[in-house]
Scaffold this motif. Structure first.
Motif, mmCIF file in Angstrom:
data_model
loop_
_atom_site.group_PDB
_atom_site.id
_atom_site.type_symbol
_atom_site.label_atom_id
_atom_site.label_comp_id
_atom_site.label_asym_id
_atom_site.label_seq_id
_atom_site.Cartn_x
_atom_site.Cartn_y
_atom_site.Cartn_z
ATOM 1 N N ALA A 1 0.987 -1.216 -0.002
ATOM 2 C CA ALA A 1 0.018 0.031 -0.153
ATOM 3 C C ALA A 1 0.865 1.138 0.092
ATOM 4 N N TYR A 2 1.026 2.095 -1.182
ATOM 5 C CA TYR A 2 1.823 2.976 -1.357
ATOM 6 C C TYR A 2 0.921 4.224 -2.093
ATOM 7 N N ASN A 3 1.086 5.215 -1.737
ATOM 8 C CA ASN A 3 0.401 6.473 -2.323
ATOM 9 C C ASN A 3 -0.771 6.220 -2.617
ATOM 10 N N ASN A 4 -1.727 5.700 -1.500
ATOM 11 C CA ASN A 4 -3.061 5.462 -1.462
ATOM 12 C C ASN A 4 -3.391 4.288 -2.659
ATOM 13 N N THR A 5 -2.531 3.384 -3.123
ATOM 14 C CA THR A 5 -2.896 2.496 -4.069
ATOM 15 C C THR A 5 -2.246 1.175 -3.604
ATOM 16 N N ASP A 6 -2.842 -0.053 -3.617
ATOM 17 C CA ASP A 6 -2.217 -1.298 -3.700
ATOM 18 C C ASP A 6 -1.570 -1.665 -4.716
ATOM 19 N N HIS A 7 -0.244 -1.864 -4.665
ATOM 20 C CA HIS A 7 0.587 -2.370 -5.836
ATOM 21 C C HIS A 7 1.055 -3.887 -5.483
ATOM 22 N N VAL A 8 0.902 -4.561 -6.603
ATOM 23 C CA VAL A 8 1.105 -6.078 -6.516
ATOM 24 C C VAL A 8 2.510 -6.290 -6.809
ATOM 25 N N GLU B 1 9.056 4.807 -8.842
ATOM 26 C CA GLU B 1 9.290 5.483 -10.167
ATOM 27 C C GLU B 1 7.705 5.939 -10.532
ATOM 28 N N GLY B 2 7.938 7.295 -10.474
ATOM 29 C CA GLY B 2 6.415 7.648 -10.467
ATOM 30 C C GLY B 2 5.614 7.613 -9.201
ATOM 31 N N SER B 3 4.499 6.794 -9.269
ATOM 32 C CA SER B 3 3.780 6.362 -8.169
ATOM 33 C C SER B 3 4.079 4.954 -7.617
ATOM 34 N N THR B 4 4.749 4.331 -8.549
ATOM 35 C CA THR B 4 4.889 2.769 -8.344
ATOM 36 C C THR B 4 6.316 2.385 -7.414
ATOM 37 N N PRO B 5 6.226 1.968 -6.441
ATOM 38 C CA PRO B 5 7.263 1.420 -5.482
ATOM 39 C C PRO B 5 8.036 0.374 -6.262
ATOM 40 N N VAL B 6 9.473 0.764 -6.321
ATOM 41 C CA VAL B 6 10.392 -0.260 -7.104
ATOM 42 C C VAL B 6 11.336 -0.604 -6.098
ATOM 43 N N GLY B 7 11.517 -0.284 -4.978
ATOM 44 C CA GLY B 7 12.548 -0.825 -3.962
ATOM 45 C C GLY B 7 12.508 -0.112 -2.539
ATOM 46 N N ILE B 8 12.944 -0.903 -1.826
ATOM 47 C CA ILE B 8 13.177 -0.453 -0.418
ATOM 48 C C ILE B 8 14.589 -0.366 0.100
ATOM 49 N N ILE B 9 15.167 0.719 0.482
ATOM 50 C CA ILE B 9 16.362 0.738 1.076
ATOM 51 C C ILE B 9 16.556 0.187 2.336
ATOM 52 N N LEU B 10 17.661 -0.856 2.502
ATOM 53 C CA LEU B 10 17.880 -1.567 3.650
ATOM 54 C C LEU B 10 19.133 -0.948 4.700
ATOM 55 N N ASN B 11 20.010 -0.391 3.654
ATOM 56 C CA ASN B 11 21.127 0.435 4.392
ATOM 57 C C ASN B 11 21.802 1.295 3.277
ATOM 58 N N ASP B 12 23.052 1.725 3.673
ATOM 59 C CA ASP B 12 23.856 2.546 2.603
ATOM 60 C C ASP B 12 24.194 1.718 1.635
ATOM 61 N N LYS B 13 24.131 0.648 1.655
ATOM 62 C CA LYS B 13 24.828 -0.463 0.363
ATOM 63 C C LYS B 13 23.741 -1.340 -0.257
ATOM 64 N N TYR B 14 22.774 -1.556 0.285
ATOM 65 C CA TYR B 14 21.756 -2.570 -0.370
ATOM 66 C C TYR B 14 20.319 -2.394 -0.318
ATOM 67 N N TYR B 15 19.547 -2.522 -1.308
ATOM 68 C CA TYR B 15 18.269 -2.390 -1.390
ATOM 69 C C TYR B 15 17.284 -3.775 -1.695
#
Length: 275
Positions: free
Chosen positions: A224-231, A257-271
């Protein structure tokens, strides 16, 4: 002498594993109408096994009584109707359950096995009672559960152990001193509901990865991101310096990317790379 059995369920591979075992012969398949699938139908037509569609417990009781004398007992896997005492008084039923009983009882046991981060998974054969996944445990086997295995691979590898469970069942039936395992009424897990299939930007990485693994043969998980459920259907850990961050937006630790989540940052090296 072969044991004649009725198979209750919708899994074609399980049906054929039973039918092709040297000690067993499937005389009929009983399946809920809503669970009939092409693989099961194909198996039954190849093997010339009658398939009986039912809708409820009353239908099941009726069909088993009509078939009395043509089978020795019932073997069940992936069957959605609870078996009541009235049937168990007249018919012996064995259930193949995809967990190492008495652990992970319930309908969605492979989900909980994956979410538990287990390094191995189990499959068991037990005598059916009115309790959920209770009854005397006759056989149980384990397989490795590697990180790269999702729910599809887990099921396929577990089902390959069915012939070994059946061999143990045949030994049990021919040996009054066969050692069985004590079961109990503990370790039951409730059915999975949609609220459990959401990820967030603050969930531990392993939980997100395992949740996606558990849903690979379903419709994925939700973010659930930007008021939208993304698969989200795939996820992997990647190097942050390989991401084209200049073309993305970063909001707290979520890359979009726009309103679509493409990643979650884990730390300063990986996501976590989402797709």
């Amino acid at each position: 002498m072969k044991h004649n059995v009725i198979y209750l369920g919708n899994n074609a591979r399980a049906c054929d594993y039973i039918h092709c075992h040297k000690d067993f012969n499937v005389t009929a398949v009983i399946c809920q109408s809503k669970m009939i699938n092409d693989e099961l139908l194909t198996c039954c037509y190849v093997r010339e096994i009658p398939i009986i569609e039912i809708k409820n417990h009353a239908n099941l009781s009726e069909q088993l009584n009509l078939a009395a004398g043509t089978f020795d007992f019932v073997i069940m896997l992936s069957f959605g109707i609870m078996i009541r005492e009235e049937i168990l008084q007249s018919h012996t039923i064995y259930n193949i359950h995809p967990s190492y009983l008495p652990k992970y009882k319930g309908k969605n046991c492979t989900f909980y096995t994956i979410m538990g981060g287990e390094k191995e998974a189990g499959i068991s054969l037990h005598k059916v009672t009115t309790g959920i996944d209770e009854g005397e445990i006759i056989s149980r086997k384990t397989i490795p559960l590697y990180y790269w295995m999702g729910n599809i691979a887990l099921w396929e590898n577990l089902l390959e152990q069915v012939p070994n469970l059946l061999t143990d069942l045949n030994d049990f039936l021919s040996d009054n001193n066969y050692p069985t395992f004590i079961n109990n009424n503990e370790h039951y897990f409730p059915p999975v509901d949609q609220s459990m299939l959401y990820i967030t930007g603050v969930m531990p990485a392993k939980d997100i990865i395992n949740l996606v693994r558990s849903q690979e043969n379903y419709s994925g998980v939700r973010f659930a991101y930007n008021n939208t459920d993304h698969v989200i259907k795939k996820v992997k850990v990647s190097c942050l310096d390989k991401a084209d961050l200049e073309s993305y937006t970063i909001n707290e630790n979520v890359i979009s990317e726009g309103s679509t989540p493409v990643g979650i940052i884990l730390n300063d090296k990986y996501y976590l790379k989402l797709s």
